[in-house]
Enzyme design. Structure first.
Site, PDB file in Angstrom:
ATOM      1  CE  LYS A 216      -3.144   2.525   2.944  1.00 56.85           C
ATOM      2  NZ  LYS A 216      -4.303   2.416   4.138  1.00 56.85           N
ATOM      3  CD  GLU A 222       9.272  -5.931   7.132  1.00 51.54           C
ATOM      4  OE1 GLU A 222       8.975  -4.864   6.901  1.00 51.54           O
ATOM      5  OE2 GLU A 222       9.401  -5.962   8.750  1.00 51.54           O
ATOM      6  N   GLY A 273      -4.740  -2.224   5.126  1.00 52.94           N
ATOM      7  CA  GLY A 273      -3.750  -3.176   4.455  1.00 52.94           C
ATOM      8  C   GLY A 273      -4.640  -4.630   4.902  1.00 52.94           C
ATOM      9  NE  ARG A 274      -6.147  -4.000  11.112  1.00 48.73           N
ATOM     10  CZ  ARG A 274      -5.534  -2.872  11.249  1.00 48.73           C
ATOM     11  NH1 ARG A 274      -4.291  -2.840  10.381  1.00 48.73           N
ATOM     12  NH2 ARG A 274      -5.988  -1.888  11.660  1.00 48.73           N
ATOM     13  CD  GLU A 359      -1.493  -4.365  11.492  1.00 49.68           C
ATOM     14  OE1 GLU A 359      -0.421  -4.429  11.545  1.00 49.68           O
ATOM     15  OE2 GLU A 359      -2.044  -4.282  10.610  1.00 49.68           O
ATOM     16  CG  HIS A 390      -2.836 -35.591  16.746  1.00 50.74           C
ATOM     17  ND1 HIS A 390      -2.761 -36.985  17.425  1.00 50.74           N
ATOM     18  CD2 HIS A 390      -3.974 -35.607  15.878  1.00 50.74           C
ATOM     19  CE1 HIS A 390      -3.857 -37.740  16.836  1.00 50.74           C
ATOM     20  NE2 HIS A 390      -4.609 -36.918  16.053  1.00 50.74           N
ATOM     21  CE  LYS A 499       6.197  -0.720  10.035  1.00 48.92           C
ATOM     22  NZ  LYS A 499       5.125  -0.036   9.133  1.00 48.92           N
TER      23      LYS A 499
HETATM   24  O1  F6P Z   1       3.629  -3.017   9.702  1.00 49.22           O
HETATM   25  C1  F6P Z   1       1.914  -2.994   9.679  1.00 49.22           C
HETATM   26  C2  F6P Z   1       1.393  -2.778   8.300  1.00 49.22           C
HETATM   27  O2  F6P Z   1       1.445  -1.357   8.087  1.00 49.22           O
HETATM   28  C3  F6P Z   1       0.237  -3.507   8.014  1.00 49.22           C
HETATM   29  O3  F6P Z   1      -0.847  -2.736   8.502  1.00 49.22           O
HETATM   30  C4  F6P Z   1       0.431  -3.670   6.450  1.00 49.22           C
HETATM   31  O4  F6P Z   1      -0.572  -4.665   6.272  1.00 49.22           O
HETATM   32  C5  F6P Z   1       1.620  -4.171   6.312  1.00 49.22           C
HETATM   33  O5  F6P Z   1       2.526  -3.311   7.198  1.00 49.22           O
HETATM   34  C6  F6P Z   1       2.408  -3.754   5.015  1.00 49.22           C
HETATM   35  O6  F6P Z   1       2.078  -2.576   4.636  1.00 49.22           O
HETATM   36  P1  F6P Z   1       2.245  -2.239   3.005  1.00 49.22           P
HETATM   37  O7  F6P Z   1       1.225  -2.822   2.265  1.00 49.22           O
HETATM   38  O8  F6P Z   1       2.106  -0.585   3.044  1.00 49.22           O
HETATM   39  O9  F6P Z   1       3.591  -2.760   2.529  1.00 49.22           O
END
Ligand code: F6P
Length: 534
Positions: A216, A222, A273-274, A359, A390, A499
């Site tokens: 987003k 990452e 995002g979620r 979240e 199990h 972060k």
């Molecule tokens: O670190 C949390 C977050 O902001 C989530 O809310 C989101 O889904 C994820 O990181 C990834 O964010 P982006 O889509 O901006 O890379």
């Protein structure tokens, strides 16, 4: 401030104190017992069952009764949950800390809102534009599926840009739904740990791989690291046409363009995002299963939206599940909830729900900044029930903590292997029955206390419509719970601090220093500096 912002928080509603009184019947000597409740009321199962599109819900094996349920429903009334719901669906700025609407629902409505939803705020939502982007995205997905030169697609994203699409791609693959068998292989890379990317790239060829960078913000560390590594690998492997092999999905289209992607599918910042898998974030799903399956998914979700928008509070499945969550967390004190899906295609459901629920509602202040005087999001955890039986079910049956379990069952199997599915479903029903009934033992270690709560959600199959409906159900339940708690379920400031620290610590690692760090972190850094890194 809009009228819905002045709603009472759950603890300010008159029903809250009455619920606290009722809760006394659920502890100590002579406390409420499920076995007695069923013996006293031959209709208890039917009374506590609810139907919503694609989902039959049995809530009868929970530690509640009619007076409690009636008070909880009054609580929702007094907190004006319907007013908040209508504001959210209409596109008002329910994400108050970021002054944004929550527009994920609009992505499954385009080009029209369901008839049960009135008064969409037209400035927040342009359903025609949304439809145009979806059409482009779906046409592109079909192009990729038809492109024999592309054998592998790698979705690079994390959190909401990974978990929802991953869950759905797995579900469609497990049921070999629609076109799931015809498209390219779809891989997901989320982790900063380069082992995941390195392992995924092994066996891929640059010329037959498409990378989709899903972010987003297009700034998540990452994802940016994985995207850079993918591009470097692509070039080292002799890949030439970066624009053809790199596509982006982002609300930050400028940053995506700077990366050098050929195509970028945009979406609005109101999509959290979620909650984003209905937007172009679902591109990998559309590639995996086809445009038709993606549309059927949206349709299933839209049916659940219509139910949420129009069913009375007492019959509204997302609202009743949220109210049960309030009861279990705030009055019975349960600090976690176990998710046990009985379907291989739903193996990532617990991870998806961890982000969605924790979240969204893992908050210590309400939307007005006031400290919450009650507990918020419990720990959501679990794994496919068959394997969990199990592993950790021992603790669910005989451990010292009571953990409500949510069983998710699918009536029809999509394979024809004899025997499996009946035994699988029998095991699921056996577990909820055993948790409830317990058993007297001839030795203490053989005694099962029983009276342990569970909810069962039953889907007819794991087709696209059922998946859409059940994921929309979870989204609405989560946001309704936030509305009751007075929390903003659409922001996530809690992820920021870590972060920031990661940036400073990465500098220390690069420079071989530990200056400015706390004693423990400095010690760990010094140990790392002393160890060989390659
Ligand atoms: O670190 C949390 C977050 O902001 C989530 O809310 C989101 O889904 C994820 O990181 C990834 O964010 P982006 O889509 O901006 O890379």
């Amino acid at each position: 401030m809009a009228d819905w912002e002045h709603r009472p928080r759950c603890d300010e509603a008159p029903a809250w104190a009455q619920l606290a009184q009722e809760a006394r019947r659920f502890t100590g000597e002579g406390a409420f017992d499920l076995r007695a409740a069923f013996a006293d009321d031959a209709q208890r199962a039917q009374r506590f069952a609810l139907r919503a599109p694609q989902v039959f819900a049995d809530l009868s094996k929970n530690l509640w009764d009619e007076p409690v349920r009636a008070l909880l429903t009054q609580l929702a009334e007094q907190c004006r949950v319907e007013q908040w719901r209508d504001a959210m669906l209409a596109g008002e700025r329910v994400n108050v800390s970021e002054q944004r609407p929550a527009t994920h629902v609009h992505w499954r409505w385009a080009p029209d809102a369901p008839t049960s939803v009135e008064n969409c705020a037209t400035d927040a939502i342009n359903l025609q534009e949304t439809r145009r982007i979806l059409d482009d995205m779906l046409a592109y997905a079909e192009e990729v599926r038809a492109d024999a030169a592309i054998t592998d697609v790698v979705n690079i994203g994390i959190g909401g840009s990974d978990l929802g699409p991953r869950l759905l791609a797995q579900a469609f693959a497990a049921t070999a739904a629609a076109g799931a068998a015809d498209g390219p292989r779809v891989h997901f890379v989320s982790n900063m740990d380069g082992h995941q990317m390195a392992q995924t790239l092994r066996g891929l060829r640059a010329e037959s791989t498409l990378f989709i960078i899903v972010s987003k913000t297009f700034s998540t560390a990452e994802t940016m690291q994985n995207a850079a590594s993918a591009r470097q690998w692509f070039e080292e492997q002799g890949g030439r046409d970066t624009a053809r092999h790199f596509t982006a999905v982002s609300a930050n289209t400028e940053a995506a363009a700077r990366f050098g992607v050929g195509r970028c599918f945009g979406f609005d910042a109101g999509v959290g995002g979620r909650y984003s898998l209905w937007s172009p974030v679902g591109l990998a799903v559309a590639i995996a299963a086809g445009a038709q399956a993606f549309e059927a998914l949206r349709h299933g979700a839209r049916e659940m939206d219509a139910h949420f928008a129009s069913a009375s509070l007492a019959d509204n499945l997302p609202v009743q599940l949220a109210l049960l969550d309030v009861w279990q967390r705030n009055f019975l004190g349960f600090s976690s909830r176990c998710i046990a899906p009985y379907h291989h295609g739903l193996r990532s459901l617990p991870a998806y729900l961890q982000q969605l629920e924790m979240e969204s509602n893992g908050k210590r202040v309400d939307a007005h900044g006031r400290t919450l005087p009650f507990a918020s999001a419990p720990v959501t955890w679990g794994q496919v029930g068959s394997n969990g039986q199990h592993a950790f079910f021992q603790a669910l049956h005989q451990g010292s903590d009571v953990v409500p379990v949510e069983f998710v069952l699918v009536r029809r199997a999509a394979h024809s292997l004899p025997g499996h599915h009946e035994k699988l479903l029998a095991n699921a029903l056996a577990q909820s029955r055993a948790l409830m009934l317990g058993q007297e033992g001839d030795a203490p270690e053989r005694h099962f206390p029983g009276n342990r709560p569970s909810t069962t959600l039953l889907l007819p199959d794991l087709g696209a419509a059922s998946l859409g409906a059940v994921l929309a159900l979870y989204e609405h339940r989560t946001a309704a719970l936030g509305a009751l708690w007075g929390a903003n379920s659409f922001d996530q400031w809690g992820v920021e601090l870590g972060k920031r620290h990661a940036g400073d610590i990465a500098d220390c690692l690069r420079q071989g220093s530990s200056a400015g760090m706390d004693a423990s972190t400095a010690m760990l850094l010094d140990e790392m500096h002393a160890l060989p890194s390659v």
